[in-house]
Design a protein around this motif. Structure first.
Motif, PDB file in Angstrom:
ATOM      1  N   ILE A 135       0.844  -1.209   0.000  1.00 36.29           N
ATOM      2  CA  ILE A 135       0.000   0.000   0.000  1.00 36.29           C
ATOM      3  C   ILE A 135       0.875   1.253   0.000  1.00 36.29           C
ATOM      4  O   ILE A 135       0.521   2.244  -0.637  1.00 36.29           O
ATOM      5  CB  ILE A 135      -1.031  -0.014   1.154  1.00 36.29           C
ATOM      6  CG1 ILE A 135      -1.817  -1.326   1.143  1.00 36.29           C
ATOM      7  CG2 ILE A 135      -2.009   1.144   1.017  1.00 36.29           C
ATOM      8  CD1 ILE A 135      -2.730  -1.519   2.343  1.00 36.29           C
ATOM      9  N   TYR A 136       2.037   1.215   0.668  1.00 35.51           N
ATOM     10  CA  TYR A 136       2.946   2.370   0.551  1.00 35.51           C
ATOM     11  C   TYR A 136       3.348   2.548  -0.926  1.00 35.51           C
ATOM     12  O   TYR A 136       3.384   3.662  -1.435  1.00 35.51           O
ATOM     13  CB  TYR A 136       4.217   2.168   1.386  1.00 35.51           C
ATOM     14  CG  TYR A 136       4.075   2.481   2.867  1.00 35.51           C
ATOM     15  CD1 TYR A 136       3.519   3.681   3.310  1.00 35.51           C
ATOM     16  CD2 TYR A 136       4.525   1.579   3.821  1.00 35.51           C
ATOM     17  CE1 TYR A 136       3.399   3.945   4.680  1.00 35.51           C
ATOM     18  CE2 TYR A 136       4.419   1.849   5.190  1.00 35.51           C
ATOM     19  CZ  TYR A 136       3.859   3.025   5.612  1.00 35.51           C
ATOM     20  OH  TYR A 136       3.740   3.303   6.952  1.00 35.51           O
ATOM     21  N   SER A 137       3.671   1.439  -1.607  1.00 35.20           N
ATOM     22  CA  SER A 137       4.079   1.544  -3.014  1.00 35.20           C
ATOM     23  C   SER A 137       2.941   2.108  -3.855  1.00 35.20           C
ATOM     24  O   SER A 137       3.155   2.956  -4.720  1.00 35.20           O
ATOM     25  CB  SER A 137       4.476   0.175  -3.575  1.00 35.20           C
ATOM     26  OG  SER A 137       5.544  -0.335  -2.845  1.00 35.20           O
ATOM     27  N   ALA A 138       1.723   1.616  -3.597  1.00 40.89           N
ATOM     28  CA  ALA A 138       0.572   2.128  -4.355  1.00 40.89           C
ATOM     29  C   ALA A 138       0.387   3.626  -4.069  1.00 40.89           C
ATOM     30  O   ALA A 138       0.059   4.406  -4.972  1.00 40.89           O
ATOM     31  CB  ALA A 138      -0.687   1.346  -3.987  1.00 40.89           C
ATOM     32  N   THR A 139       0.642   4.042  -2.839  1.00 35.50           N
ATOM     33  CA  THR A 139       0.483   5.467  -2.482  1.00 35.50           C
ATOM     34  C   THR A 139       1.541   6.308  -3.199  1.00 35.50           C
ATOM     35  O   THR A 139       1.265   7.436  -3.622  1.00 35.50           O
ATOM     36  CB  THR A 139       0.582   5.670  -0.944  1.00 35.50           C
ATOM     37  OG1 THR A 139      -0.173   4.663  -0.295  1.00 35.50           O
ATOM     38  CG2 THR A 139       0.047   7.028  -0.525  1.00 35.50           C
ATOM     39  N   GLU A 140       2.741   5.743  -3.361  1.00 32.75           N
ATOM     40  CA  GLU A 140       3.811   6.487  -4.039  1.00 32.75           C
ATOM     41  C   GLU A 140       3.445   6.834  -5.486  1.00 32.75           C
ATOM     42  O   GLU A 140       3.948   7.812  -6.028  1.00 32.75           O
ATOM     43  CB  GLU A 140       5.117   5.684  -3.997  1.00 32.75           C
ATOM     44  CG  GLU A 140       5.795   5.770  -2.629  1.00 32.75           C
ATOM     45  CD  GLU A 140       7.167   5.099  -2.614  1.00 32.75           C
ATOM     46  OE1 GLU A 140       8.136   5.744  -2.175  1.00 32.75           O
ATOM     47  OE2 GLU A 140       7.271   3.930  -3.052  1.00 32.75           O
ATOM     48  N   THR A 141       2.552   6.030  -6.112  1.00 31.76           N
ATOM     49  CA  THR A 141       2.157   6.337  -7.498  1.00 31.76           C
ATOM     50  C   THR A 141       1.387   7.656  -7.574  1.00 31.76           C
ATOM     51  O   THR A 141       1.133   8.172  -8.645  1.00 31.76           O
ATOM     52  CB  THR A 141       1.273   5.218  -8.106  1.00 31.76           C
ATOM     53  OG1 THR A 141       0.036   5.158  -7.377  1.00 31.76           O
ATOM     54  CG2 THR A 141       1.967   3.866  -8.076  1.00 31.76           C
ATOM     55  N   LEU A 142       0.984   8.199  -6.404  1.00 29.03           N
ATOM     56  CA  LEU A 142       0.244   9.464  -6.393  1.00 29.03           C
ATOM     57  C   LEU A 142       1.180  10.647  -6.188  1.00 29.03           C
ATOM     58  O   LEU A 142       0.736  11.782  -6.023  1.00 29.03           O
ATOM     59  CB  LEU A 142      -0.819   9.424  -5.293  1.00 29.03           C
ATOM     60  CG  LEU A 142      -1.953   8.432  -5.578  1.00 29.03           C
ATOM     61  CD1 LEU A 142      -2.660   8.018  -4.295  1.00 29.03           C
ATOM     62  CD2 LEU A 142      -2.961   9.031  -6.570  1.00 29.03           C
ATOM     63  N   GLY A 143       2.491  10.375  -6.157  1.00 28.58           N
ATOM     64  CA  GLY A 143       3.455  11.471  -6.108  1.00 28.58           C
ATOM     65  C   GLY A 143       3.890  11.870  -4.716  1.00 28.58           C
ATOM     66  O   GLY A 143       4.315  13.009  -4.490  1.00 28.58           O
ATOM     67  N   VAL A 144       3.764  10.946  -3.763  1.00 32.63           N
ATOM     68  CA  VAL A 144       4.227  11.261  -2.410  1.00 32.63           C
ATOM     69  C   VAL A 144       5.293  10.214  -2.080  1.00 32.63           C
ATOM     70  O   VAL A 144       5.199   9.071  -2.533  1.00 32.63           O
ATOM     71  CB  VAL A 144       3.025  11.250  -1.424  1.00 32.63           C
ATOM     72  CG1 VAL A 144       2.331   9.915  -1.388  1.00 32.63           C
ATOM     73  CG2 VAL A 144       3.428  11.653  -0.021  1.00 32.63           C
ATOM     74  N   SER A 145       6.323  10.604  -1.319  1.00 30.45           N
ATOM     75  CA  SER A 145       7.407   9.644  -1.104  1.00 30.45           C
ATOM     76  C   SER A 145       7.181   8.836   0.157  1.00 30.45           C
ATOM     77  O   SER A 145       6.524   9.269   1.108  1.00 30.45           O
ATOM     78  CB  SER A 145       8.746  10.365  -1.019  1.00 30.45           C
ATOM     79  OG  SER A 145       8.850  11.012   0.231  1.00 30.45           O
ATOM     80  N   ARG A 146       7.764   7.661   0.144  1.00 26.32           N
ATOM     81  CA  ARG A 146       7.674   6.760   1.303  1.00 26.32           C
ATOM     82  C   ARG A 146       8.287   7.435   2.538  1.00 26.32           C
ATOM     83  O   ARG A 146       7.758   7.315   3.644  1.00 26.32           O
ATOM     84  CB  ARG A 146       8.421   5.477   0.926  1.00 26.32           C
ATOM     85  CG  ARG A 146       8.626   4.505   2.035  1.00 26.32           C
ATOM     86  CD  ARG A 146       7.443   3.560   2.142  1.00 26.32           C
ATOM     87  NE  ARG A 146       7.718   2.649   3.245  1.00 26.32           N
ATOM     88  CZ  ARG A 146       8.365   1.502   3.118  1.00 26.32           C
ATOM     89  NH1 ARG A 146       8.766   1.102   1.931  1.00 26.32           N
ATOM     90  NH2 ARG A 146       8.611   0.742   4.163  1.00 26.32           N
ATOM     91  N   ASP A 147       9.407   8.182   2.328  1.00 23.39           N
ATOM     92  CA  ASP A 147      10.056   8.867   3.447  1.00 23.39           C
ATOM     93  C   ASP A 147       9.103   9.856   4.108  1.00 23.39           C
ATOM     94  O   ASP A 147       9.043   9.967   5.328  1.00 23.39           O
ATOM     95  CB  ASP A 147      11.295   9.643   2.962  1.00 23.39           C
ATOM     96  CG  ASP A 147      12.471   8.703   2.774  1.00 23.39           C
ATOM     97  OD1 ASP A 147      12.382   7.545   3.229  1.00 23.39           O
ATOM     98  OD2 ASP A 147      13.474   9.133   2.165  1.00 23.39           O
ATOM     99  N   GLN A 148       8.371  10.574   3.270  1.00 26.52           N
ATOM    100  CA  GLN A 148       7.436  11.564   3.811  1.00 26.52           C
ATOM    101  C   GLN A 148       6.330  10.886   4.618  1.00 26.52           C
ATOM    102  O   GLN A 148       5.969  11.343   5.708  1.00 26.52           O
ATOM    103  CB  GLN A 148       6.837  12.360   2.650  1.00 26.52           C
ATOM    104  CG  GLN A 148       5.962  13.512   3.111  1.00 26.52           C
ATOM    105  CD  GLN A 148       5.315  14.220   1.936  1.00 26.52           C
ATOM    106  OE1 GLN A 148       5.876  14.245   0.822  1.00 26.52           O
ATOM    107  NE2 GLN A 148       4.134  14.773   2.153  1.00 26.52           N
ATOM    108  N   LEU A 149       5.837   9.755   4.091  1.00 26.48           N
ATOM    109  CA  LEU A 149       4.761   9.038   4.800  1.00 26.48           C
ATOM    110  C   LEU A 149       5.275   8.505   6.137  1.00 26.48           C
ATOM    111  O   LEU A 149       4.594   8.604   7.159  1.00 26.48           O
ATOM    112  CB  LEU A 149       4.234   7.888   3.929  1.00 26.48           C
ATOM    113  CG  LEU A 149       3.618   8.301   2.587  1.00 26.48           C
ATOM    114  CD1 LEU A 149       3.208   7.068   1.787  1.00 26.48           C
ATOM    115  CD2 LEU A 149       2.412   9.214   2.789  1.00 26.48           C
ATOM    116  N   THR A 150       6.488   7.953   6.115  1.00 27.44           N
ATOM    117  CA  THR A 150       7.073   7.423   7.352  1.00 27.44           C
ATOM    118  C   THR A 150       7.246   8.547   8.363  1.00 27.44           C
ATOM    119  O   THR A 150       6.945   8.394   9.547  1.00 27.44           O
ATOM    120  CB  THR A 150       8.445   6.778   7.053  1.00 27.44           C
ATOM    121  OG1 THR A 150       8.259   5.810   6.023  1.00 27.44           O
ATOM    122  CG2 THR A 150       9.053   6.115   8.272  1.00 27.44           C
ATOM    123  N   ASP A 151       7.719   9.686   7.862  1.00 24.35           N
ATOM    124  CA  ASP A 151       7.931  10.832   8.741  1.00 24.35           C
ATOM    125  C   ASP A 151       6.610  11.254   9.408  1.00 24.35           C
ATOM    126  O   ASP A 151       6.565  11.545  10.599  1.00 24.35           O
ATOM    127  CB  ASP A 151       8.531  11.972   7.902  1.00 24.35           C
ATOM    128  CG  ASP A 151       8.966  13.110   8.787  1.00 24.35           C
ATOM    129  OD1 ASP A 151       9.877  12.876   9.595  1.00 24.35           O
ATOM    130  OD2 ASP A 151       8.363  14.204   8.697  1.00 24.35           O
TER     131      ASP A 151
END
Ligand code: ACO
Length: 311
Positions: free
Chosen positions: A81-97
């Motif tokens: 789901i993180y990977s699927a979210t990244e397709t919307l232009g947001v980075s995994r680092d930002q989500l983790t943060d």
């Protein structure tokens, strides 16, 4: 945003065509998906903790292997789901943060303690059962990458639900002490699992728009009712009692009526004041900090590879 683009976007959704990462989409649609999908991914990751608590103490080697595999599945779900979210232009680092700084939400259910082995049964049966009820319709969600990621996740959740119900079956058919332990776990988990579906429809801020965009296919209350209707006979089969004196089959509606949910409790848990919120967040912060050397080593290795390549 131009009215013709907006109209074509809605028409595409109404024709049941999927929206893909490179397609035009309204900012608000993108934002809603990032919000829901990142909360969902965080829930899978934090969701490892209540069950992780029992891996070292599972009653047999076989139970331990099953629980370990299940918790690893949850980690995998988080990653899809993180990977699927990244397709919307947001980075995994930002989500983790956002998760680690406490800005992001994750499901309320994972802020409750798991004091006995029977909680592993109750979580599999009820929490994964509620998750499936909510996620099967998400396989038909309008955003392609989210919908596709849900297909495998739902198959795995279905296995999780069965393993939980099987734990409950063994306990419910065991000694009086085991049966009591199963009943207490059901008492602890029942109301929080109903809260997983979110606030009632009249207090759900996003439902109407998300249903129009076909991100959500059913409202919070509809899914909660489906879950109750499916679960009551399962509890009866176990010979356990659902802790709701107002629970009653309604011949006219063809559904179970149920008692009032303590919404104040849900909002308190969402705000960070549940029994384990601080402990859960701290566990994720510790895991991130303890993993610092792995990230550094991976980056150094990558740098070395790049240098060799450039020579
Ligand atoms: N726990 C924490 N927050 C919640 C919960 C909950 N159980 N229910 C609702 N909320 C939050 C919403 O995230 C929203 O907050 P925000 O505006 O800051 O983002 C707010 O309460 C209002 O709720 P709704 O308007 O009803 O929000 P939404 O339309 O997103 O519906 C729902 C909530 C049903 C959880 C939806 O987001 C969803 O289907 N998500 C995907 C599934 C999921 O995340 N499952 C996680 C648990 S299952 C598992 O991980 C195994």
């Amino acid at each position: 945003e131009p009215a013709d683009l907006l109209a074509e976007f809605q028409a595409k959704i109404d024709r049941e065509e999927k929206i893909e990462p490179r397609d035009w989409m309204p900012m608000a649609y993108r934002k809603t998906l990032i919000r829901q999908m990142s909360q969902h991914a965080h829930s899978e990751i934090v969701g490892q903790l209540p069950e992780g608590n029992w891996i070292t103490r599972a009653p047999t080697l076989n139970r331990k292997m099953i629980l370990l595999a299940k918790v690893q599945d949850e980690a995998g779900h988080g990653l899809y789901i993180y990977s699927a979210t990244e397709t919307l232009g947001v980075s995994r680092d930002q989500l983790t943060d956002e998760l680690l700084t406490g800005k992001a939400k994750y499901s309320s259910i994972f802020n409750y303690p798991t004091p006995s082995w029977a909680d592993m049964g109750a979580i599999g049966w009820l929490v994964d059962g509620a998750a499936i009820m909510n996620q099967v319709p998400l396989c038909r969600c309008s955003y392609g990458p989210y919908a596709r990621s849900m297909v495998r996740i739902c198959k795995e959740e279905s296995f999780h639900q069965r393993q939980g119900y099987e734990i409950m079956t063994v306990l419910a058919r065991g000694t009086q002490a085991q049966k009591d332990m199963a009943q207490r776990a059901l008492n602890r988990t029942w109301w929080p699992s109903l809260m997983m579906f979110g606030p009632s429809d009249k207090n759900s801020t996003h439902s109407a728009q998300s249903m129009k965009w076909k991100i959500k296919r059913f409202s919070n209350d509809e899914l909660r009712q489906k879950f109750i209707d499916a679960t009551v006979p399962q509890a009866e089969h176990l010979g356990l009692t659902i802790p709701d004196p107002d629970l009653k089959w309604n011949e006219e509606t063809g559904h179970y009526d149920h008692g009032e949910i303590n919404w104040d409790e849900l909002f308190q848990v969402i705000k960070g004041n549940g029994p384990c919120n601080k402990e859960r967040l701290q566990a994720r912060i510790d895991a991130h900090e303890n993993g610092e050397w792995v990230r550094e080593a991976a980056q150094t290795y990558q740098q070395k590879q790049n240098n060799q390549h450039n020579e």
